[in-house]
Write an enzyme that holds these catalytic residues in place. Sequence first.
Site, short mmCIF file in Angstrom:
data_model
loop_
_atom_site.label_atom_id
_atom_site.label_comp_id
_atom_site.label_asym_id
_atom_site.label_seq_id
_atom_site.Cartn_x
_atom_site.Cartn_y
_atom_site.Cartn_z
N LYS A 180 -1.88 0.11 -4.07
CA LYS A 180 -2.47 0.68 -4.20
C LYS A 180 -3.99 0.59 -5.22
O LYS A 180 -3.56 0.04 -6.91
CB LYS A 180 -2.71 1.98 -3.92
C1 PLP Z 1 -0.72 3.58 1.43
C2 PLP Z 1 -1.45 4.25 3.52
C3 PLP Z 1 -1.03 5.58 3.20
C4 PLP Z 1 0.87 5.80 1.95
O1 PLP Z 1 1.28 5.68 1.86
P1 PLP Z 1 2.44 6.19 1.01
O2 PLP Z 1 3.53 5.08 0.51
O3 PLP Z 1 3.68 7.34 1.90
O4 PLP Z 1 1.81 6.88 -0.59
C5 PLP Z 1 -1.06 6.66 4.51
N1 PLP Z 1 -2.70 5.62 5.28
C6 PLP Z 1 -2.53 4.34 4.53
C7 PLP Z 1 -3.59 4.10 5.94
C8 PLP Z 1 -2.69 3.74 3.62
O5 PLP Z 1 -2.79 2.98 3.26
#
Ligand code: PLP
Length: 367
Positions: A180
Amino acid sequence: MSEEIPLARPVIRAEEEARVLEVLRSGRLSLGPRLAEFEAAFAGRLGVAHASAVSSGTAGLHLALRAAGVSDGDEVVTSPFSFVASANAVVYERATPVFADVDPVTLNLDPAAAAAAVTERTRALLPVHIFGYPADLPALERLGLPIVEDACEALGAVHADGTPVGARGHSAVFAFYANKQITTGEGGMVTTSDAAVKERIDSERNQGRAPDMGWLDHDRLGFNYRLSDVACALGLAQLERLDDLLAGRARVAERYREALAGIEGLTLPCPDADGNRRGWFVFVVQVPRGADRDAVVGALAAAGIQSKPYLPAIHLMTYYRERFGHRPGEFPVCEDVAARSLALPFFPEMTDGQVERVGEALRNALS
Ligand SMILES: *Cc1c(COP(=O)(O)O)cnc(C)c1O
């Protein structure tokens, strides 16, 4: 062969190491001073009243949906073109994700389709700012339902009216997995303008414990969705370099537009329009109709380049087909895009040379 180009790679420097080491040496590895500090810095950055750090984006979605009152038998209208976590969080509360198709340009929940999917059982809307492009919140807000925003891909994005994504007052959920915009390894954050929502999330992430309660008394059900001080320290260092990280991604996206220009039938991420600004997260193209995407992935791999179909349609995943009876053909825009979308390597320190290598390999694979 030249060095492999990964899909994603975090920027971790001496500041991150120093901050983490400081926590390790302090002896306070969880529920220490870095937690509130990270929350305050994050809320301040977005200009929103409250932020609650949690163990993942998924955990944040779960707690935000609970705080919106979602429970047994409710329906939540959401996008089928998302990472599976957004729909899963609805299912955790024994509610039903009701999918509505996406806009073919922005790939975000189409407000007209969402409106048509609302029933008397709809408890909330769960729009996703997919690939960091702001969802049309003003249109969804007019439906008059509680909103939980999946902003897990959208740190740094800005709505047309100048509001940062996550600062409109609804619960908005961010994620800090290693790919991210900023990372804490694993982690997440829920922003809100509602002090009662903040209070409930802070309690439920910590076994349902009230802030002023003794060790073992709990007045509601909770979870262990805490984020450690080690992770919060990492997050603080990352947040300080957020502008640089976002600028790096934006630079790589511009290079990609040049490197991929003129490839017949290839669809690039939509450019910013109507004053909305993307917070760059991934660079996802759609291969031309009729092209063999698996063969493209194979050709890129043979050239030392990682790529990945991204994202598959949630309603066509085995669990969702079996549990909710979904079938192909229900959401044609989502299904068309999901069948052709391909994430290319994308990270702030990607060099111009690496982007050119990917562009050339993709051009060859499609010719
Ligand atoms: C990364 C992401 C999440 C949450 O991911 P985690 O791995 O739980 O931190 C939720 N929704 C979207 C669209 C994502 O890209």
